[in-house]
Design a protein around this motif. Structure first.
Motif, PDB file in Angstrom:
ATOM      1  N   THR A   1       6.464  -5.939  14.758  1.00 19.71           N
ATOM      2  CA  THR A   1       6.509  -5.028  13.620  1.00 19.71           C
ATOM      3  C   THR A   1       5.117  -4.880  13.031  1.00 19.71           C
ATOM      4  N   LYS A   2       5.023  -4.184  11.904  1.00 19.13           N
ATOM      5  CA  LYS A   2       3.752  -4.023  11.222  1.00 19.13           C
ATOM      6  C   LYS A   2       3.577  -5.105  10.158  1.00 19.13           C
ATOM      7  N   PHE A   3       2.322  -5.501  10.002  1.00 20.96           N
ATOM      8  CA  PHE A   3       1.953  -6.493   8.999  1.00 20.96           C
ATOM      9  C   PHE A   3       1.107  -5.775   7.949  1.00 20.96           C
ATOM     10  N   TYR A   4       1.578  -5.806   6.702  1.00 19.65           N
ATOM     11  CA  TYR A   4       0.941  -5.044   5.632  1.00 19.65           C
ATOM     12  C   TYR A   4       0.027  -5.947   4.813  1.00 19.65           C
TER      13      TYR A   4
ATOM     14  N   THR B   1      -9.649 -10.068   2.796  1.00 17.13           N
ATOM     15  CA  THR B   1      -9.534 -10.548   4.173  1.00 17.13           C
ATOM     16  C   THR B   1      -8.393 -11.539   4.360  1.00 17.13           C
ATOM     17  N   TYR B   2      -8.233 -12.439   3.405  1.00 16.36           N
ATOM     18  CA  TYR B   2      -7.209 -13.472   3.538  1.00 16.36           C
ATOM     19  C   TYR B   2      -6.071 -13.234   2.550  1.00 16.36           C
ATOM     20  N   ASP B   3      -5.715 -11.990   2.372  1.00 17.54           N
ATOM     21  CA  ASP B   3      -4.691 -11.542   1.428  1.00 17.54           C
ATOM     22  C   ASP B   3      -3.449 -12.436   1.469  1.00 17.54           C
TER      23      ASP B   3
ATOM     24  N   GLU C   1       7.720  -3.944   4.497  1.00 18.22           N
ATOM     25  CA  GLU C   1       6.991  -2.765   4.021  1.00 18.22           C
ATOM     26  C   GLU C   1       7.117  -2.604   2.509  1.00 18.22           C
ATOM     27  N   GLN C   2       8.303  -2.841   1.989  1.00 15.67           N
ATOM     28  CA  GLN C   2       8.541  -2.699   0.558  1.00 15.67           C
ATOM     29  C   GLN C   2       7.628  -3.621  -0.245  1.00 15.67           C
ATOM     30  N   TRP C   3       7.474  -4.856   0.251  1.00 14.78           N
ATOM     31  CA  TRP C   3       6.599  -5.823  -0.418  1.00 14.78           C
ATOM     32  C   TRP C   3       5.147  -5.400  -0.296  1.00 14.78           C
ATOM     33  N   GLY C   4       4.770  -4.878   0.894  1.00 18.52           N
ATOM     34  CA  GLY C   4       3.409  -4.414   1.105  1.00 18.52           C
ATOM     35  C   GLY C   4       3.025  -3.312   0.128  1.00 18.52           C
ATOM     36  N   LYS C   5       3.937  -2.373  -0.096  1.00 19.50           N
ATOM     37  CA  LYS C   5       3.684  -1.284  -1.041  1.00 19.50           C
ATOM     38  C   LYS C   5       3.560  -1.816  -2.458  1.00 19.50           C
ATOM     39  N   TYR C   6       4.405  -2.788  -2.796  1.00 19.59           N
ATOM     40  CA  TYR C   6       4.366  -3.369  -4.138  1.00 19.59           C
ATOM     41  C   TYR C   6       3.011  -4.028  -4.398  1.00 19.59           C
ATOM     42  N   CYS C   7       2.466  -4.684  -3.388  1.00 21.96           N
ATOM     43  CA  CYS C   7       1.204  -5.416  -3.543  1.00 21.96           C
ATOM     44  C   CYS C   7      -0.025  -4.528  -3.347  1.00 21.96           C
ATOM     45  N   GLY C   8       0.185  -3.245  -3.081  1.00 20.78           N
ATOM     46  CA  GLY C   8      -0.941  -2.336  -2.914  1.00 20.78           C
ATOM     47  C   GLY C   8      -1.645  -2.467  -1.578  1.00 20.78           C
ATOM     48  N   SER C   9      -0.912  -2.878  -0.552  1.00 21.46           N
ATOM     49  CA  SER C   9      -1.520  -3.011   0.781  1.00 21.46           C
ATOM     50  C   SER C   9      -1.979  -1.645   1.270  1.00 21.46           C
TER      51      SER C   9
ATOM     52  N   GLN D   1      -3.550  -1.325   4.555  1.00 20.61           N
ATOM     53  CA  GLN D   1      -3.687  -1.313   6.003  1.00 20.61           C
ATOM     54  C   GLN D   1      -2.489  -2.024   6.623  1.00 20.61           C
ATOM     55  N   ALA D   2      -2.200  -1.679   7.867  1.00 20.09           N
ATOM     56  CA  ALA D   2      -1.084  -2.303   8.581  1.00 20.09           C
ATOM     57  C   ALA D   2      -1.446  -2.376  10.056  1.00 20.09           C
ATOM     58  N   TYR D   3      -1.086  -3.482  10.689  1.00 26.31           N
ATOM     59  CA  TYR D   3      -1.314  -3.619  12.125  1.00 26.31           C
ATOM     60  C   TYR D   3      -0.143  -4.383  12.725  1.00 26.31           C
TER      61      TYR D   3
END
Length: 256
Positions: free
Chosen positions: A137-140, A146-148, A155-163, A165-167
Motif C-alpha cells: 500500500t501507500k505510506f503517507y 524526514t523521520y516523520d 490515508e485518513q491519518w496521513g491527511k489529518y497529519c498534513g502528509s 508525499q506517499a510511496y
C-alpha cells in the motif's frame, strides 16, 4: 500583610486566579527543568546503569506505571517495536539487555536504523509496516520531516497529519511474523509495543482473535482515537469490549 493575601485583596477574583495559574505553571516548569538537569547530570556520572536508564525512560516519556517493565526486567527478554522510527525504544531495550525485533516502514528512518545497529546482532530490523493482513500500500509522510513520527499507512491519518508525499511499502501480517520469526524459536515475547498511527485497531483485533496475546507478557499501545471523533471512539470501544469479553489482562491501551 502576606503578599499573596494583599494581592488577592486588591485584584478582582478573575484576575487573581488567572495570575495564580500562570505562577503555578511557571513553578512547575522550573521544577521540571531542575529535575531533568539532575537526570542528565546523573546519567553523565553513571552512564552504565540507574541514572542512564532514568534518562532513557524520560526521553521516551514512559508513564511512571510502566517504568518497572524496564527497571526490573530479566535479562535476554524480547521486545518487539512497532514502529521503531527514531530508535528511542530500541536504545532503551538494548540498555536493558533485551533482544529487539523492530518494524519501520519509513525509508529514511530504516536506513538510519541499519547504520546505527549494523554491528548489533541483537537488533533485527524489518523495513515494513504491520497490519492484520499482508499486502502492499501507500505510506503517507511529510516530505519536510524526514523521520516523520506521525507517518501512517492509513490515508485518513496521513491527511489529518498534513502528509504531502506517499510511496509504496510492504505490509506484513504482524501475527504471522511473530509466529514465524520469534515464537518458533522462543517461548514468549516480553513486550510488544504498538505505536502505528491509527493502524493499531486492526492489529489488536487480529492479536486477540488469533490468541497470540497468550504468548506475550505485555502489550502496550498508544491509541489515536482522539483524532477521529466518533469513529475513533467506536474503534476503541470495540477493542476494549474484546479485551473484557476475553478477560485479557496483558493489553494496555495507555502507552505514552
Amino acid at each position: 500583610m502576606n503578599k499573596v493575601l494583599y494581592i488577592k485583596k486588591v485584584l478582582p477574583p478573575f484576575l487573581f486566579n488567572f495570575l495564580k495559574r500562570i505562577y503555578e505553571n511557571i513553578a512547575i516548569s522550573k521544577s521540571d527543568i531542575y529535575k531533568k538537569n539532575n537526570i542528565i547530570i546523573g546519567a553523565l556520572a553513571d552512564p552504565k546503569w540507574q541514572w542512564q536508564l532514568t534518562l532513557l525512560l524520560e526521553n521516551i516519556k514512559v508513564p511512571e506505571k510502566y517504568k518497572y517493565l524496564f527497571k526490573y526486567s530479566p535479562d535476554s527478554r524480547i521486545l518487539v517495536d512497532c514502529w521503531a522510527n527514531t530508535w528511542k525504544v530500541i536504545d532503551l531495550a538494548r540498555f536493558c539487555n533485551m533482544e529487539v525485533f523492530a518494524f519501520e516502514p519509513n525509508k529514511d528512518a530504516i536506513n538510519l536504523l541499519h547504520k546505527k545497529y549494523n554491528n548489533d546482532d541483537k537488533v533485527h530490523l524489518y523495513p515494513v509496516a504491520v497490519s492484520n493482513k499482508a499486502w502492499n500500500t501507500k505510506f503517507y509522510s511529510n516530505l519536510y520531516d524526514t523521520y516523520d513520527e506521525g507517518a501512517s499507512i492509513v490515508e485518513q491519518w496521513g491527511k489529518y497529519c498534513g502528509s504531502n508525499q506517499a510511496y509504496k511499502v510492504e505490509i506484513v501480517r504482524l501475527v504471522d511474523t511473530l509466529n514465524q520469526d520469534i515464537l518458533s524459536k522462543h517461548d514468549s515475547i516480553y513486550i510488544l509495543k504498538l505505536d502505528i498511527e491509527w493502524a493499531e485497531f486492526d492489529v489488536l483485533e487480529d492479536i486477540i482473535e488469533s490468541k497470540i496475546y497468550e504468548k506475550i507478557q505485555y502489550i502496550v499501545c498508544e491509541t489515536h482515537e482522539r483524532f477521529f471523533g466518533k469513529e475513533g471512539n467506536k474503534k476503541l470501544k470495540k477493542i476494549k469490549d474484546l479485551i473484557e469479553e476475553n478477560n485479557i489482562k496483558n493489553i494496555y491501551l495507555d502507552w505514552i
